[in-house]
Design a protein around this motif. Structure first.
Motif, mmCIF file in Angstrom:
data_model
loop_
_atom_site.group_PDB
_atom_site.id
_atom_site.type_symbol
_atom_site.label_atom_id
_atom_site.label_comp_id
_atom_site.label_asym_id
_atom_site.label_seq_id
_atom_site.Cartn_x
_atom_site.Cartn_y
_atom_site.Cartn_z
ATOM 1 N N VAL A 186 0.554 -1.639 0.272
ATOM 2 C CA VAL A 186 0.345 0.494 -0.217
ATOM 3 C C VAL A 186 1.299 1.518 0.345
ATOM 4 O O VAL A 186 0.700 2.013 0.511
ATOM 5 C CB VAL A 186 -0.873 0.140 1.130
ATOM 6 C CG1 VAL A 186 -2.033 -1.355 1.113
ATOM 7 C CG2 VAL A 186 -0.409 -0.028 2.105
ATOM 8 N N GLY A 187 2.420 1.310 -0.410
ATOM 9 C CA GLY A 187 2.700 2.838 -0.560
ATOM 10 C C GLY A 187 3.640 2.780 1.075
ATOM 11 O O GLY A 187 3.845 3.830 1.137
ATOM 12 N N LEU A 215 1.015 6.883 11.534
ATOM 13 C CA LEU A 215 0.368 7.648 11.647
ATOM 14 C C LEU A 215 -0.959 8.257 10.403
ATOM 15 O O LEU A 215 -0.214 8.251 9.993
ATOM 16 C CB LEU A 215 0.356 9.069 11.896
ATOM 17 C CG LEU A 215 1.923 8.757 13.731
ATOM 18 C CD1 LEU A 215 2.474 10.609 13.880
ATOM 19 C CD2 LEU A 215 1.827 8.501 14.874
ATOM 20 N N ALA A 216 -2.313 7.462 11.165
ATOM 21 C CA ALA A 216 -3.490 7.317 10.324
ATOM 22 C C ALA A 216 -4.743 8.111 10.550
ATOM 23 O O ALA A 216 -4.769 8.826 11.616
ATOM 24 C CB ALA A 216 -3.291 6.197 9.680
ATOM 25 N N CYS A 217 -4.907 8.218 8.989
ATOM 26 C CA CYS A 217 -6.369 9.884 9.220
ATOM 27 C C CYS A 217 -6.900 9.212 8.231
ATOM 28 O O CYS A 217 -6.517 9.484 7.772
ATOM 29 C CB CYS A 217 -6.083 10.849 9.700
ATOM 30 S SG CYS A 217 -8.392 11.586 10.468
ATOM 31 N N PHE A 218 -8.461 8.722 8.203
ATOM 32 C CA PHE A 218 -8.765 8.104 6.932
ATOM 33 C C PHE A 218 -10.216 8.457 7.565
ATOM 34 O O PHE A 218 -11.238 8.102 6.468
ATOM 35 C CB PHE A 218 -9.313 6.376 7.346
ATOM 36 C CG PHE A 218 -7.650 6.059 6.597
ATOM 37 C CD1 PHE A 218 -6.825 6.521 6.329
ATOM 38 C CD2 PHE A 218 -7.913 3.901 6.451
ATOM 39 C CE1 PHE A 218 -5.275 5.759 6.257
ATOM 40 C CE2 PHE A 218 -5.872 3.560 6.650
ATOM 41 C CZ PHE A 218 -5.582 4.350 5.859
ATOM 42 N N ASP A 257 -6.651 9.697 -0.198
ATOM 43 C CA ASP A 257 -6.547 10.230 -1.051
ATOM 44 C C ASP A 257 -7.913 10.506 -1.515
ATOM 45 O O ASP A 257 -8.396 9.255 -2.796
ATOM 46 C CB ASP A 257 -5.163 9.562 -2.418
ATOM 47 C CG ASP A 257 -5.032 10.626 -3.168
ATOM 48 O OD1 ASP A 257 -5.713 11.359 -3.561
ATOM 49 O OD2 ASP A 257 -5.376 9.523 -4.908
ATOM 50 N N ASP A 258 -8.535 11.413 -1.284
ATOM 51 C CA ASP A 258 -10.184 11.338 -1.796
ATOM 52 C C ASP A 258 -10.343 13.080 -2.960
ATOM 53 O O ASP A 258 -11.055 11.795 -3.847
ATOM 54 C CB ASP A 258 -11.066 12.376 -0.324
ATOM 55 C CG ASP A 258 -12.413 12.565 -0.778
ATOM 56 O OD1 ASP A 258 -13.009 11.293 -0.622
ATOM 57 O OD2 ASP A 258 -13.104 13.459 -1.754
ATOM 58 N N GLY A 275 -6.603 5.334 -2.086
ATOM 59 C CA GLY A 275 -6.915 5.557 -2.583
ATOM 60 C C GLY A 275 -8.226 4.791 -1.698
ATOM 61 O O GLY A 275 -8.440 4.526 -0.590
ATOM 62 N N ARG A 276 -9.222 5.184 -1.699
ATOM 63 C CA ARG A 276 -10.983 4.411 -0.853
ATOM 64 C C ARG A 276 -10.510 2.825 -1.609
ATOM 65 O O ARG A 276 -10.217 2.272 -2.777
ATOM 66 C CB ARG A 276 -11.847 4.983 -1.671
ATOM 67 C CG ARG A 276 -12.454 6.436 -0.913
ATOM 68 C CD ARG A 276 -13.622 6.975 -0.827
ATOM 69 N NE ARG A 276 -13.612 8.586 -0.589
ATOM 70 C CZ ARG A 276 -14.205 8.531 0.061
ATOM 71 N NH1 ARG A 276 -14.380 7.349 1.258
ATOM 72 N NH2 ARG A 276 -13.896 9.949 1.255
ATOM 73 N N SER A 277 -11.231 2.093 -0.347
ATOM 74 C CA SER A 277 -11.167 1.290 -0.442
ATOM 75 C C SER A 277 -13.263 0.311 -0.101
ATOM 76 O O SER A 277 -13.334 1.427 0.260
ATOM 77 C CB SER A 277 -10.625 -0.035 0.313
ATOM 78 O OG SER A 277 -9.509 0.245 0.973
#
Length: 583
Positions: free
Chosen positions: A393-394, A402-405, A435-436, A462-464
């Motif tokens: 996933v890169g 650290l993530a925020c979706f 990546d919206d 991107g969205r999943s």
């Protein structure tokens, strides 16, 4: 020869009688061999009728002929664009609408009223196709022609949020910032300001602008309670949607010995196993997709519902017209909109004391109905496997992620500045975001570069599907919540992935809902009350694997408690609703 006025009157009579085809034939008969200057009007009306019949080729031909007969019949060009849109000919639709807007620039003042309509259609179509930049541009041009369009302002503001175009309230000719704020949608305001008074004012302005207030009540003020309390859920999100994903365990936990559950449903049929599960979890699911608001309200009233819970509030797809007819003696809101709706028909809102402290209740039109635990149903369905690797996933294998979706419109300049400070203090970390859309991604990278941060430390995916996204969450080391619009359903997914979640709690319910979930989960130490506290928590987790492991150990220790949370929540909810009905 029969005059056009006579034909129009006869056609309207036929249309009212449901004889639309005969009305169209009447116009066609009059048009044969008639070269009257009024011919363009008959062609326009014919186009409307053929469009109503779904005969799109014939409708297009009629509108084309109407424009040929009178090039300044701008409404025919607008309708031709709508027909092209229904034929999935987006480029042709935009061409028709642009021709109306161009007429204004060519000095045709009579085109002005139609030009704003045409530009708004372009904005609507481009927004639906997720061409946010083009949509924003079309609405900006419309507002330059006529600034007094609150609905256009509403969409323009939210489009800028979706693109992280800051400042969101960029001046527009003829529109002051306070007028932009006055027309902001309630949903957009939840993400803009942590101010309960402003959120109430925004909702009140929206409701008074958009809805009428019929003085009608289908249901009596009180019904004699039956052996079982009859609860109704009104929703268009009982599917793989943030609300629907929270509802399955809740619906299943209802005690059928004392309550009967009916869903009044207008959700899309997504064909998923989750949708089927939600259907099974109800005693009855009444489809109201094709029903008018009145017919839906009558369906609710006919089933003697004691308490109706609206799952939308002011969120997308809401049908407040059903509530306005008061189809149940008691009506409340739950989950769909975390803030006051200012809808006068809602008696209460289901919440918890952490999410909605008493200090905020003066800014709520609904009275709080407090339940035990968190208003967001805490449950634990752990993510036990992941088909993805960081490399796939890169993500770098050797960095702290650290993530925020959360939805991209929830990112504000203050929040992003805080994230950049966290990255500066934790040089071994990267930030993983959604990546919206290309405009938001480009803007965020540019903001980061402007502060001197290496843009490679921002990673976008991107969205999943929901299942894929839950698995990808396990690749993160910690989750940074958004503020002032917290994660809701996503926060529960983060806990399921056993990822530490840091949130900032503010003054409004929407800025406290993730904190309410963490409190109920026994993870209150992850709640900050200031930007400095938020950043300190995030940096501590980024720099210490032991700290992250400690949080995960607490999660594992409380897993069994979390699994029983829906039963406790629902028992509390049932008791509160029974008490309301009895009073």
């Amino acid at each position: 020869m029969t005059t056009l006025d006579t034909v129009i009157a006869e056609a309207e009579t036929l249309k009212t009688a449901g004889r639309i085809h005969d009305a169209a034939t009447l116009y066609e008969s009059w048009l044969q061999g008639n070269d009257s200057p009024a011919r363009c009007v008959a062609l326009f009306n014919l186009g409307v009728l053929r469009s109503d019949l779904g005969e799109l080729d014939a409708a297009d031909a009629a509108y084309t002929a109407a424009v040929a007969a009178n090039p300044r019949l701008y409404q025919a060009r607008i309708n031709a664009g709508l027909v092209a849109e229904r034929r999935h000919q987006d480029v042709e639709a935009v061409r028709h609408w642009l021709s109306v807007a161009e007429a204004v620039s060519q000095g045709h003042a009579d085109a002005l009223p139609c030009a704003t309509i045409a530009l708004n259609h372009i904005g609507r179509l481009q927004e639906a196709r997720r061409h946010f930049n083009a949509a924003e541009s079309a609405l900006a041009h419309s507002l330059q022609l006529d600034p007094d369009q609150p609905d256009a302002v509403q969409h323009w503001v939210h489009l800028r949020q979706k693109q992280c175009a800051w400042p969101v309230y960029e001046p527009v000719a003829g529109l002051s910032v306070n007028r932009l704020m006055a027309a902001t949608s309630p949903l957009a305001m939840l993400a803009l300001l942590d101010d309960p008074a402003m959120q109430w004012l925004t909702s009140f302005a929206f409701v008074t602008r958009k809805y009428s207030f019929p003085d009608e009540r289908l249901a009596p003020l009180r019904r004699e309670p039956a052996a079982r309390l009859r609860i109704g859920y009104l929703s268009g999100d009982l599917c793989t949607h943030a609300v629907g994903l929270l509802m399955a365990e809740l619906l299943e936990a209802h005690d059928r010995s004392r309550v009967h559950v009916t869903a009044f449903d207008f959700s899309p049929e997504d064909g998923t196993a989750h949708r089927a599960r939600l259907r099974r979890a109800c005693d009855e699911m009444v489809p109201i997709h094709t029903l008018s608001d009145r017919a839906a309200a009558e369906a609710i009233n006919s089933r003697d519902i004691d308490v109706l819970l609206d799952m939308h509030g002011l969120s997308s797809g809401a049908r407040p017209g059903i509530l306005a007819l008061r189809p149940a003696p008691l009506m409340g809101g739950y989950l769909g909109f975390i803030g006051t709706t200012a809808l006068p028909w809602l008696d209460f809102v289901v919440t918890d004391r952490w999410t909605m402290p008493e200090s905020v209740t003066p800014y709520m039109t609904e009275r709080p109905l407090y339940i035990d635990g968190s208003m967001i149903p805490l449950f634990h369905q752990p993510v036990t496997s992941c088909r993805f690797t960081r490399e796939a996933v890169g993500l770098p294998a050797d960095r702290v992620v650290l993530a925020c979706f959360n939805n991209i419109y929830k990112i504000t300049p203050a929040l992003f500045a805080s994230w950049l400070r966290i990255l500066q203090r934790a040089p071994g970390a990267v930030l993983w975001l959604l990546d919206d859309n290309v405009w938001a991604t480009t803007a965020l990278r540019a903001h980061a570069v402007a502060t001197g941060l290496d843009p490679a430390r921002l990673i976008f995916s991107g969205r999943s599907t929901h299942a894929e996204y839950r698995e990808k969450l396990t690749l993160a080391d910690a989750y940074l919540d958004s503020y002032p619009y917290n994660a809701g359903s996503t926060a529960r997914d983060v806990l399921d992935a056993q990822v530490p979640l840091v949130t900032l709690a503010g003054r409004t319910p929407v800025s406290r809902m993730a904190g309410g979930l963490l409190q109920a989960a026994g993870l209150g130490d992850l709640i900050a009350n200031t930007w400095a506290g938020y950043e300190d928590l995030a940096v501590a987790l980024a720099q210490s694997a032991a700290a992250r492991d400690g949080v995960r150990a607490t999660m594992r220790a409380r897993a069994d408690e979390w699994r029983t949370a829906p039963a406790r929540l629902v028992k509390s909810l049932e008791e509160q609703l029974l008490s309301l009905v009895r009073r």
